[in-house]
Design a protein around this motif. Structure first.
Motif, mmCIF file in Angstrom:
data_model
loop_
_atom_site.group_PDB
_atom_site.id
_atom_site.type_symbol
_atom_site.label_atom_id
_atom_site.label_comp_id
_atom_site.label_asym_id
_atom_site.label_seq_id
_atom_site.Cartn_x
_atom_site.Cartn_y
_atom_site.Cartn_z
ATOM 1 N N SER A 42 0.803 -1.217 0.000
ATOM 2 C CA SER A 42 0.000 0.000 0.000
ATOM 3 C C SER A 42 0.835 1.266 0.000
ATOM 4 O O SER A 42 0.322 2.336 -0.287
ATOM 5 N N ASN A 43 2.129 1.160 0.343
ATOM 6 C CA ASN A 43 2.886 2.406 0.456
ATOM 7 C C ASN A 43 4.065 2.487 -0.491
ATOM 8 O O ASN A 43 4.784 3.457 -0.462
ATOM 9 N N HIS A 44 4.334 1.446 -1.298
ATOM 10 C CA HIS A 44 5.411 1.615 -2.265
ATOM 11 C C HIS A 44 4.829 1.658 -3.664
ATOM 12 O O HIS A 44 3.816 1.014 -3.948
ATOM 13 N N PRO A 45 5.439 2.415 -4.578
ATOM 14 C CA PRO A 45 4.901 2.524 -5.930
ATOM 15 C C PRO A 45 5.010 1.209 -6.667
ATOM 16 O O PRO A 45 5.807 0.341 -6.331
ATOM 17 N N LYS A 46 4.193 1.097 -7.696
ATOM 18 C CA LYS A 46 4.244 -0.119 -8.502
ATOM 19 C C LYS A 46 5.577 -0.187 -9.229
ATOM 20 O O LYS A 46 6.026 0.759 -9.839
ATOM 21 N N MET A 47 6.148 -1.396 -9.166
ATOM 22 C CA MET A 47 7.455 -1.600 -9.778
ATOM 23 C C MET A 47 7.323 -2.630 -10.879
ATOM 24 O O MET A 47 6.495 -3.538 -10.824
ATOM 25 N N ALA A 48 8.156 -2.485 -11.877
ATOM 26 C CA ALA A 48 8.193 -3.493 -12.931
ATOM 27 C C ALA A 48 8.729 -4.786 -12.365
ATOM 28 O O ALA A 48 9.395 -4.827 -11.342
ATOM 29 N N ALA A 49 8.441 -5.902 -13.065
ATOM 30 C CA ALA A 49 8.852 -7.207 -12.565
ATOM 31 C C ALA A 49 10.356 -7.298 -12.428
ATOM 32 O O ALA A 49 10.880 -7.911 -11.507
ATOM 33 N N ALA A 50 11.087 -6.668 -13.354
ATOM 34 C CA ALA A 50 12.547 -6.751 -13.302
ATOM 35 C C ALA A 50 13.114 -5.991 -12.120
ATOM 36 O O ALA A 50 14.192 -6.297 -11.636
ATOM 37 N N SER A 51 12.395 -4.967 -11.635
ATOM 38 C CA SER A 51 12.913 -4.161 -10.536
ATOM 39 C C SER A 51 12.633 -4.781 -9.179
ATOM 40 O O SER A 51 13.032 -4.243 -8.164
ATOM 41 N N ASN A 52 11.906 -5.896 -9.133
ATOM 42 C CA ASN A 52 11.588 -6.550 -7.875
ATOM 43 C C ASN A 52 12.616 -7.590 -7.481
ATOM 44 O O ASN A 52 12.341 -8.421 -6.621
ATOM 45 N N VAL A 53 13.775 -7.598 -8.089
ATOM 46 C CA VAL A 53 14.823 -8.566 -7.787
ATOM 47 C C VAL A 53 15.753 -7.970 -6.743
ATOM 48 O O VAL A 53 16.292 -6.877 -6.919
ATOM 49 N N TYR A 54 15.914 -8.679 -5.636
ATOM 50 C CA TYR A 54 16.768 -8.234 -4.546
ATOM 51 C C TYR A 54 17.820 -9.295 -4.279
ATOM 52 O O TYR A 54 17.546 -10.491 -4.380
ATOM 53 N N ALA A 55 18.998 -8.855 -3.958
ATOM 54 C CA ALA A 55 20.094 -9.771 -3.645
ATOM 55 C C ALA A 55 20.214 -9.928 -2.139
ATOM 56 O O ALA A 55 19.982 -8.983 -1.376
ATOM 57 N N PHE A 56 20.559 -11.125 -1.703
ATOM 58 C CA PHE A 56 20.810 -11.352 -0.287
ATOM 59 C C PHE A 56 22.090 -10.634 0.127
ATOM 60 O O PHE A 56 23.108 -10.697 -0.566
ATOM 61 N N ARG A 57 22.027 -9.975 1.271
ATOM 62 C CA ARG A 57 23.209 -9.274 1.766
ATOM 63 C C ARG A 57 24.185 -10.220 2.443
ATOM 64 O O ARG A 57 25.390 -9.995 2.394
ATOM 65 N N ASP A 58 23.673 -11.280 3.075
ATOM 66 C CA ASP A 58 24.523 -12.250 3.775
ATOM 67 C C ASP A 58 25.551 -11.525 4.649
ATOM 68 O O ASP A 58 26.765 -11.743 4.562
ATOM 69 N N ALA A 59 25.049 -10.628 5.485
ATOM 70 C CA ALA A 59 25.931 -9.801 6.311
ATOM 71 C C ALA A 59 26.698 -10.659 7.307
ATOM 72 O O ALA A 59 26.165 -11.633 7.851
ATOM 73 N N ARG A 60 27.940 -10.304 7.519
ATOM 74 C CA ARG A 60 28.804 -10.968 8.497
ATOM 75 C C ARG A 60 29.046 -10.036 9.675
ATOM 76 O O ARG A 60 29.196 -8.823 9.488
ATOM 77 N N ALA A 61 29.064 -10.608 10.852
ATOM 78 C CA ALA A 61 29.337 -9.823 12.048
ATOM 79 C C ALA A 61 30.818 -9.462 12.104
ATOM 80 O O ALA A 61 31.682 -10.255 11.729
ATOM 81 N N VAL A 62 31.087 -8.253 12.546
ATOM 82 C CA VAL A 62 32.465 -7.772 12.677
ATOM 83 C C VAL A 62 32.901 -7.963 14.123
ATOM 84 O O VAL A 62 32.189 -7.541 15.051
ATOM 85 N N PRO A 63 34.029 -8.612 14.373
ATOM 86 C CA PRO A 63 34.473 -8.800 15.767
ATOM 87 C C PRO A 63 34.612 -7.477 16.496
ATOM 88 O O PRO A 63 35.104 -6.486 15.946
ATOM 89 N N ASP A 64 34.174 -7.465 17.731
ATOM 90 C CA ASP A 64 34.250 -6.250 18.539
ATOM 91 C C ASP A 64 35.661 -6.067 19.080
ATOM 92 O O ASP A 64 36.251 -7.009 19.626
ATOM 93 N N PRO A 65 36.219 -4.874 18.962
ATOM 94 C CA PRO A 65 37.533 -4.629 19.573
ATOM 95 C C PRO A 65 37.402 -4.433 21.083
ATOM 96 O O PRO A 65 36.305 -4.256 21.618
ATOM 97 N N VAL A 66 38.505 -4.464 21.770
ATOM 98 C CA VAL A 66 38.522 -4.163 23.199
ATOM 99 C C VAL A 66 38.461 -2.651 23.345
ATOM 100 O O VAL A 66 39.398 -1.937 22.962
ATOM 101 N N LEU A 67 37.347 -2.149 23.877
ATOM 102 C CA LEU A 67 37.119 -0.715 23.949
ATOM 103 C C LEU A 67 37.776 -0.124 25.192
ATOM 104 O O LEU A 67 37.927 -0.792 26.220
ATOM 105 N N GLU A 68 38.126 1.118 25.086
ATOM 106 C CA GLU A 68 38.711 1.840 26.216
ATOM 107 C C GLU A 68 37.592 2.579 26.936
ATOM 108 O O GLU A 68 36.931 3.451 26.359
ATOM 109 N N PRO A 69 37.315 2.241 28.184
ATOM 110 C CA PRO A 69 36.211 2.924 28.881
ATOM 111 C C PRO A 69 36.541 4.385 29.124
ATOM 112 O O PRO A 69 37.689 4.740 29.424
ATOM 113 N N PRO A 70 35.561 5.263 29.008
ATOM 114 C CA PRO A 70 35.815 6.692 29.281
ATOM 115 C C PRO A 70 36.098 6.911 30.760
ATOM 116 O O PRO A 70 35.683 6.127 31.620
#
Length: 652
Positions: A42-70
């Motif tokens: 209801s809130n996005h405009p009509k898109m052509a069939a070719a524009s409805n293709v989305y790729a998976f991001r397959d995001a990877r978590a980034v290791p957290d560094p050891v932070l310096e407390p303020p």
């Protein structure tokens, strides 16, 4: 029924929501929140069939560094450490006045330890895991539903938090801890958690609170109602919590054992049945991404399904998820000469293999033949005892049978030798005649002089015409390989999140959110019901689907009396508001004794002890029935023995 349209509703202004669905309270990670795309039809405009293709991001978590407390976390005194301990994600940060407005750590509440590793060693926690799918079978969580039960894994999560935050204390954590816990948390779970914090980490004091209540008070406007109905939906569970005059009514709280985890598993099952050729590619992590980025709640589920039956609606709103694939699978691009060389190499290897097998067979047959001939020589030399003994070992009955075996083996040995000689001759011929046959030039000139038609000498050059273009034309696929690796998301976009309203979709015998809200409201008189529905509060990452607020309003409109009013409010940040609310409470009660459990309280009253506050559970102490003293028991038993010995008839 036409009069229902005139029913007046008073709804609050929709607060600006964060980018996209992140499961709070055991919710999905808010790290790296990308700008989301509007998803509802209801809130996005009509898109052509070719524009409805989305790729998976397959995001990877980034290791957290050891932070310096303020420096502000130590001066003038150690500030509280706020831990939102969710079953899906932990959020950790400092409660510093005027600084550190956001949690410093956001990581998954899972651990992976390789089998055979020592206890506490070789374990990866949180963002150190990177991608979860290769380690999915090794993942362990300290939670059962949303209650921590495995305190060994919980200790690993706390070690990770303290280490990454740079808590530098000598053998202890000298910061007060604010920890979220489940609604109506079992006393045993709180006892084990207090024991871990006080005995293992040596914290000075601890405060326990409910995450959804922290979120409720964080979003509470000044001079607003202190009563309300909280709908908290997270990764494992959904809770309906009534709040009366600022305090939780624990007796009428209800839980639905459904959340984002079950929705992801249901979506995975749907797509694996729909695309059996991509079972390995349809992973839980990708299903969670689909839920976060492409799913929505239908205001009317049946009506929305009818819309999806229209081909035009389907083409305009279907989302095509592109799975990774390699174009090298299209076929070989080798030339005819390279293919011919490969065939000759394969033929040569096959010939060598057959020759080796023949030689092995010849050697075995020759050894057996020599043994049989040796036994026959024993018969010719007149050594009958040894001959009969050898026949028994060979499992033969007579000299005639021995002679028959000797003849058969001799014939087999000769045939094998002939095959070996013939194979060697064929190999020599193949090596000499490796070049393809070409017609003699003189014969070709004579043929050209005699031929009058151009069509008649085309077969003479058929072998010399280049065949490089043939593989390209023959390997052209009959279908688009990219489309073959696409997942078409149609009704699956609404079917997966619908399970929290209709648990029967996955075979669960539970009530949905609407029925549970109705059940909780029916336990109160009408005046209290009216006060509760004036402040229906939605929190938790699983309420961030587009259309969630409209669906709750529709359900309330159907269950409330005619021309009654109600208000539905969504948390400003359903994922992090629990942490923000706990931080606000810590800043307000930093120098008070209200809500804090000290080490003295822990030692005197036990680990299950809880100091109540506005956002905490209700403390119900354990009542152990009094036992009769052993002395009285002994006296009673001695009297019974004396009576029995004095009057045996009564004993009978």
């Amino acid at each position: 029924m036409a009069g229902l349209g005139a029913r007046s509703r008073s709804t609050t202004t929709n607060i600006q929501r964060p980018e996209r669905l992140r499961w709070g309270r055991g919710g999905h990670s808010a790290r790296g929140r990308e700008k989301r795309r509007p998803q509802t039809p209801s809130n996005h405009p009509k898109m052509a069939a070719a524009s409805n293709v989305y790729a998976f991001r397959d995001a990877r978590a980034v290791p957290d560094p050891v932070l310096e407390p303020p420096p502000a976390v130590r001066v003038p005194h150690p500030v509280p450490l706020v831990i939102d301990n969710g079953s899906f994600q932990a959020r950790v940060g400092w409660a510093c006045p005027g600084a550190e407005p956001d949690p410093r750590l956001l990581f998954r509440s899972v651990c992976a330890r390789s089998r055979g590793a020592a206890r506490g060693g070789g374990a990866q926690v949180g963002n150190d895991l990177g991608s979860l799918e290769p380690l999915r079978w090794l993942l362990r969580s300290p939670f059962d539903r949303n209650v921590p039960v495995n305190l060994e894994l919980q200790e690993l999560l706390l070690d990770y938090s303290f280490q990454r935050l740079g808590v530098a204390s000598q053998g202890c954590v000298d910061h007060p801890i604010i920890l979220t816990e489940a609604v109506c948390n079992p006393l045993y779970s709180r006892q084990m958690m207090s024991e871990l914090l006080f005995e293992c980490y040596g914290v000075p004091k601890v405060s326990y609170g409910i995450d959804s209540l922290y979120s409720f008070y964080h979003n509470k406007r000044k001079n607003s109602l202190s009563s309300g109905l909280i709908v908290s939906s997270g990764y494992q569970c959904t809770h309906i919590l009534p709040v009366l005059k600022g305090r939780l009514d624990a007796k009428n709280c209800k839980r639905i054992n459904l959340g984002g985890s079950q929705a992801a598993a249901y979506l995975q099952r749907l797509l694996q049945l729909k695309y059996p050729g991509h079972l390995a590619a349809i992973t839980l992590s990708r299903m969670e991404e689909i839920l976060h980025e492409h799913s929505y709640i239908a205001e009317d589920y049946v009506e929305e399904l009818q819309k999806w039956r229209s081909p035009e609606y389907y083409e305009n709103n279907v989302h095509k998820m592109q799975l990774p694939f390699s174009s090298k699978l299209l076929g070989s691009t080798l030339t005819s000469e390279e293919k011919q060389e490969r065939r000759q190499q394969q033929l040569r290897r096959l010939q060598e293999l057959n020759a080796r097998r023949r030689e092995e067979k010849l050697q075995l047959d020759q050894e057996r033949l020599d043994r049989l001939l040796f036994v026959q020589e024993l018969l010719e030399d007149g050594q009958m005892d040894q001959f009969h003994k050898a026949l028994v070992e060979l499992n033969m009955d007579s000299p005639e049978e021995l002679q028959s075996y000797i003849q058969k083996l001799s014939l087999s040995v000769e045939q094998t030798k002939q095959k070996i000689l013939q194979a060697e001759v064929n190999i020599e011929v193949d090596v000499v005649d490796t070049k393809p046959e070409t017609p003699d030039l003189e014969q070709l000139e004579q043929t050209l002089e005699d031929v009058e038609s151009m069509n008649e000498f085309e077969p003479l050059f058929s072998e010399e015409t280049p065949e490089v273009e043939k593989p390209v034309t023959t390997v052209q696929p009959m279908f688009n390989l990219a489309e073959y690796h696409q997942l078409f998301l149609g009704t699956e976009r609404i079917r997966a999140p619908e399970i929290i309203f209709q648990p029967s979709l996955i075979g669960e015998e539970q009530a949905g959110i609407a029925e549970t809200i109705q059940y909780v409201l029916d336990r109160y008189p009408k005046e209290v019901q009216e006060a509760l529905v004036q402040n229906v509060f939605l929190t938790g990452g699983n309420v961030m689907y587009p259309g969630m607020k409209s669906r709750i309003e529709k359900e309330l409109l159907e269950m409330r009396p005619f021309q009654s009013s109600f208000q539905v409010q969504v948390a400003s940040n359903p994922v992090l508001d629990a942490w923000y609310g706990a931080r606000d409470w810590a800043l307000e009660h930093m120098n008070r004794e209200e809500g804090w459990i000290t080490r003295k309280d822990y030692e005197e009253k036990g680990g299950e002890y809880l100091k109540e506050h506005s956002a905490s559970n209700i403390y119900v102490p354990i009542r152990v029935p009094k036992q009769t003293p052993r002395t009285s028991e002994a006296q009673a038993s001695s009297k019974a023995v004396g009576a029995s010995t004095s009057n045996p008839c009564e004993q009978v």
